[in-house]
Design an enzyme around this catalytic site. Structure first.
Site, PDB file in Angstrom:
ATOM      1  N   CYS A  34      -2.554  33.606  17.079  1.00 25.86           N
ATOM      2  CA  CYS A  34      -3.810  32.866  16.953  1.00 25.86           C
ATOM      3  C   CYS A  34      -4.069  32.511  15.495  1.00 25.86           C
ATOM      4  CB  CYS A  34      -4.971  33.699  17.495  1.00 25.86           C
ATOM      5  SG  CYS A  34      -4.840  34.145  19.237  1.00 25.86           S
ATOM      6  N   ASP A 439      -0.700  50.950 -20.534  1.00 21.14           N
ATOM      7  CA  ASP A 439      -1.484  50.726 -21.748  1.00 21.14           C
ATOM      8  C   ASP A 439      -2.155  52.058 -22.082  1.00 21.14           C
ATOM      9  OD1 ASP A 439      -2.982  49.329 -23.797  1.00 21.14           O
ATOM     10  OD2 ASP A 439      -4.694  49.502 -22.448  1.00 21.14           O
ATOM     11  N   ASP A 625      -5.847  47.627 -18.841  1.00 23.22           N
ATOM     12  CA  ASP A 625      -7.257  47.306 -18.580  1.00 23.22           C
ATOM     13  C   ASP A 625      -7.845  46.260 -19.512  1.00 23.22           C
ATOM     14  OD1 ASP A 625      -7.405  48.925 -20.949  1.00 23.22           O
ATOM     15  OD2 ASP A 625      -9.526  49.253 -20.482  1.00 23.22           O
ATOM     16  N   ASP A 629      -4.156  42.801 -22.021  1.00 22.43           N
ATOM     17  CA  ASP A 629      -3.199  43.253 -21.008  1.00 22.43           C
ATOM     18  C   ASP A 629      -3.050  42.263 -19.865  1.00 22.43           C
ATOM     19  OD1 ASP A 629      -2.560  45.748 -22.197  1.00 22.43           O
ATOM     20  OD2 ASP A 629      -4.437  46.582 -21.457  1.00 22.43           O
TER      21      ASP A 629
END
Length: 740
Positions: A34, A439, A625, A629
């Site tokens: 579907c 990091d 973070d 990064d």
């Protein structure tokens, strides 16, 4: 209100890219086929940019180029495909889902009751055929079975019948069409054989097929309901209004859309914070477990950040809004959940392609089987029995559940582990990772700086310095005030821009600020920095007493050492790539036992290093973070970021983890390995099942009853294999060297 009376244009919004967007709830979606039908059907329409259906919530997100199509045309296309639509409303969807669940349960109960009674009669017939039952008694038992089976099949088969009729009316096929055909033919043939006083009838096969199909569909419904509950629980945390503090001091309750960044709002005790902001006045305690994972209440005072959805537990607060509605951390988490559930993995795409080919192939196989047997035997009833067996035994339940069942279970495990997926194939890519690049700042360490030399400072001095720090908004002062649990500021304190804070207290001057401002000797400052690499200094002087240095730094995440050790034991190669100075990076690397580290890395340097690792055949998981990064997160094979990361980093990452702990990274890798293995096992089992079962059915070696048992067993196997992940998730974390 009908679809024709509704003003669909009123439900259209504009995306940041300038496209028209509409969220719809779609009825009648029962399987992956579907989803393929809807997405392909809409994608073929002019102007449609994207159509993505969420199988869990039945939410359809459609984007199109304004002017090339319209909301009415989108709805008309869905109607032509045989699907009813409504504007998406989580509350209404929950009501419809609950009604569907109740109907499935009632149908399951009726089918189960009928199946047990018919089986009792069938056992008597089977035994009598072997021991010499008379024709009248056998016919009586067959008619009694028909009396039970026919009304039970009509009632219990309604979910499949509605779906099949809707598909046929739209001139398409779905997986419910062969189910309805198989059950109908089995009942028709059974009635014909009963009229002819034949030895065998297949009433029990038809009802048993419905029972097991309903069992699988109800289990699937319940698993999807659990997944929807995760998103609903988060949505329940979101307030709809805020108490706006007007310039004249009065309060006015307004919708969140009327509150802009910079406005002041009043948050009463016991209420949830409606929007992200900083506390202006008041002191309270906040339940911020949604953000940090910490269940203990956290103190909140002037300058502290509070997030939408967190609970104000103790006293009234005045908060200055920093993020408008739609841009808060809670909104971002909700979007991540929705994106993850809408996205498709490679295994889902593979299952979708198989599902789209299923209906025409199985109907063709059953038709060819009927023709072949009729030509060879001349017995149309025998040919029909074999064709029914082919239809039943190739029922796609196992294929339809193979990947979704694993995804539903894994999404629950990851959510409980504090991980939100941002990409549909993130699970598979996490399972493939063999190298992890971290990091440092904000990833291996906490994003919020803390006082690291608290034990070297007398408690009285620390408390007084913390009270003085409340007068400043400098990040180091805020960190000192938080570390000292200061709540009562020093009266009369004034801030000297760029230098610090000064106040008169008991006839003496107290100062807090830079080393020079407070008269801290240069040698003392160097000694403190040498003891705490990577720390920043803020000094305090009380009258003529010797200045006291406070070292403020980002602490390692509380379980960083344990997590890194576990990842190393599991065989992952670990590296640190940081833009920070060499000394603090070396200190963190030494404390965690990570030999490979690099400092002073610019974004281009990080990307280059990840490229080097990839060229050597490594599958890199990047965990970071910061804004710098984001390129590395996008370049890595797979990526994760903490929930405290900047929005750009979160958008580039494939997954986000909540709280202050680093262990969700290890948990995500473990669950991903097991999930990928379960998906592969289920898909292989579904494929092998059909390759083995279909030839037996075509050869006439399988009766409809055995076909129903084989089909139901295949569905049970893939479901249990998926549920096994939940049992594994409840056990102790894997020991060294454990694989998926």
């Amino acid at each position: 209100m009908t679809a024709h009376e509704r003003d669909w244009d009123a439900f259209v919004t504009l995306t940041p890219e300038g496209h028209a967007h509409m969220d719809l709830a779609v009825e009648g979606v029962t399987c992956a086929a579907c989803m393929v039908e809807i997405e392909r059907g809409l994608g073929a329409q002019p102007g449609i940019e994207k159509a993505r259906l969420n199988l869990t919530s039945h939410r359809l997100a459609v984007d199109w180029r304004d002017g090339e199509t319209s909301a009415e045309q989108v709805v008309s296309t869905l109607s032509r495909l045989g699907y009813r639509t409504h504007p998406f409303d989580p509350a209404q969807m929950r009501e419809r889902a609950d009604a569907t669940g109740r109907e499935l349960l009632r149908s399951l109960a009726v089918a189960g009751f009928a199946m047990m009674n018919i089986m009792l009669l069938s056992v008597s017939v089977w035994s009598g055929n072997a021991s010499g039952i008379d024709t009248e008694t056998r016919d009586f038992f067959h008619w009694l079975s028909a009396l039970i089976a026919l009304p039970a099949a009509v009632y219990a088969g309604r979910p499949f019948l509605r779906s099949a009729l809707s598909a046929i009316s739209a001139r398409r096929l779905n997986m419910d069409v062969p189910i309805v055909i198989g059950v109908s033919l089995a009942l028709f043939l059974s009635v014909m054989q009963t009229l002819q006083s034949a030895h065998h009838a297949y009433f029990e096969s038809a009802v048993m097929l419905l029972f097991f199909l309903l069992t699988g569909r109800y289990l699937d419904h319940m698993m999807r309901r659990r997944t929807r509950a995760f998103a609903e629980n988060i949505a329940a945390l979101k307030a709809e209004t805020a108490a706006l503090l007007r310039p004249d001091g009065s309060l006015r309750e307004v919708p969140l859309s009327k509150v802009a960044p910079g406005d002041l709002i009043h948050v009463r005790a016991g209420e949830r914070v409606p929007l992200d902001g900083r506390v202006e006045t008041g002191h309270s305690e906040i339940d911020q477990s949604l953000v940090t994972g910490e269940t203990a209440l956290a103190p909140a005072g002037p300058g502290d950040v509070v997030y939408a959805g967190t609970l104000n537990a103790a006293a009234n607060l005045t908060v200055r809004v920093t993020m408008a509605s739609g841009a808060t951390l809670l909104d971002e988490v909700t979007r991540l959940l929705e994106t993850a559930s809408q996205a498709k993995s490679r295994h889902v795409q593979l299952a979708d392609r198989a599902a789209s080919l299923y209906s025409p192939l199985v109907h063709l196989a059953a038709l060819l089987t009927f023709i072949g047997w009729f030509v060879l035997s001349g017995d149309w009833q025998q040919a029909l029995v074999v064709a029914i067996s082919v239809l039943i035994i190739t029922c796609p339940c196992a294929l339809g559940l193979a990947v979704p069942a694993v995804q539903v279970v894994t999404s629950g495990l990851l959510f409980r582990a504090g991980v939100l997926l941002h990409a549909g194939d993130a699970v598979e890519r996490l399972a493939e990772a063999d190298t992890i690049v971290f990091d440092k700042t904000g990833t291996l360490t906490l994003a919020v700086p803390d006082l690291v030399n608290a034990d070297e400072v007398p408690v009285a001095v620390r408390e007084l310095a913390g009270r003085l720090a409340l007068a400043s908004r400098h990040p180091l002062a805020v960190a000192l005030a938080r570390a000292a649990n200061a709540s009562v500021p020093v009266e009369g304190a004034r801030e000297c821009p760029g230098e610090g804070v000064v106040a008169e207290l008991g006839g003496r001057e107290v100062r807090l600020g830079g080393a020079v401002f407070c008269g801290l000797p240069e040698t003392a400052a160097h000694a403190a920095l040498a003891s705490y690499p990577g720390a920043s200094l803020i000094a305090f002087r009380d009258g003529d007493e010797a200045p006291v240095p406070f070292a403020i730094a980002q602490k390692l995440r509380p379980d960083a050492t344990e997590t890194v050790a576990r990842l190393r034991e599991l065989g992952y190669r670990l590296e640190i790539l940081s833009g920070d100075r060499a000394a603090p990076v070396a200190d963190v690397a030494e404390r965690l036992g990570i030999a490979d580290w690099r400092a002073g890395m610019k974004p281009a340097d990080k990307i280059a290093r990840i490229g080097e690792l990839a060229a050597d055949g490594a599958r890199v998981l990047m965990v970071g973070d910061g804004l710098n990064d984001a390129p590395s997160l996008a370049a890595a094979h797979v990526s994760m970021s903490p929930v405290t990361a900047v929005h750009v980093a979160q958008a580039a990452a494939d997954a986000v983890f909540l709280g202050d702990r680093l262990m969700p990274v290890a948990d995500a890798l473990r669950h991903a390995r097991r999930a990928r293995a379960a998906m592969v096992h289920n898909l292989w089992f579904s494929t092998v099942y059909n390759l083995v079962a279909v030839p037996f059915a075509v050869a006439g070696l399988v009766t409809p009853l055995l076909a129903a048992l084989a089909m139901s067993s295949s569905s049970v196997v893939v479901t249990l294999n998926a549920l096994r992940l939940r049992l594994d998730g409840a056990r102790t974390r894997p020991v060294a060297g454990e694989e998926s």
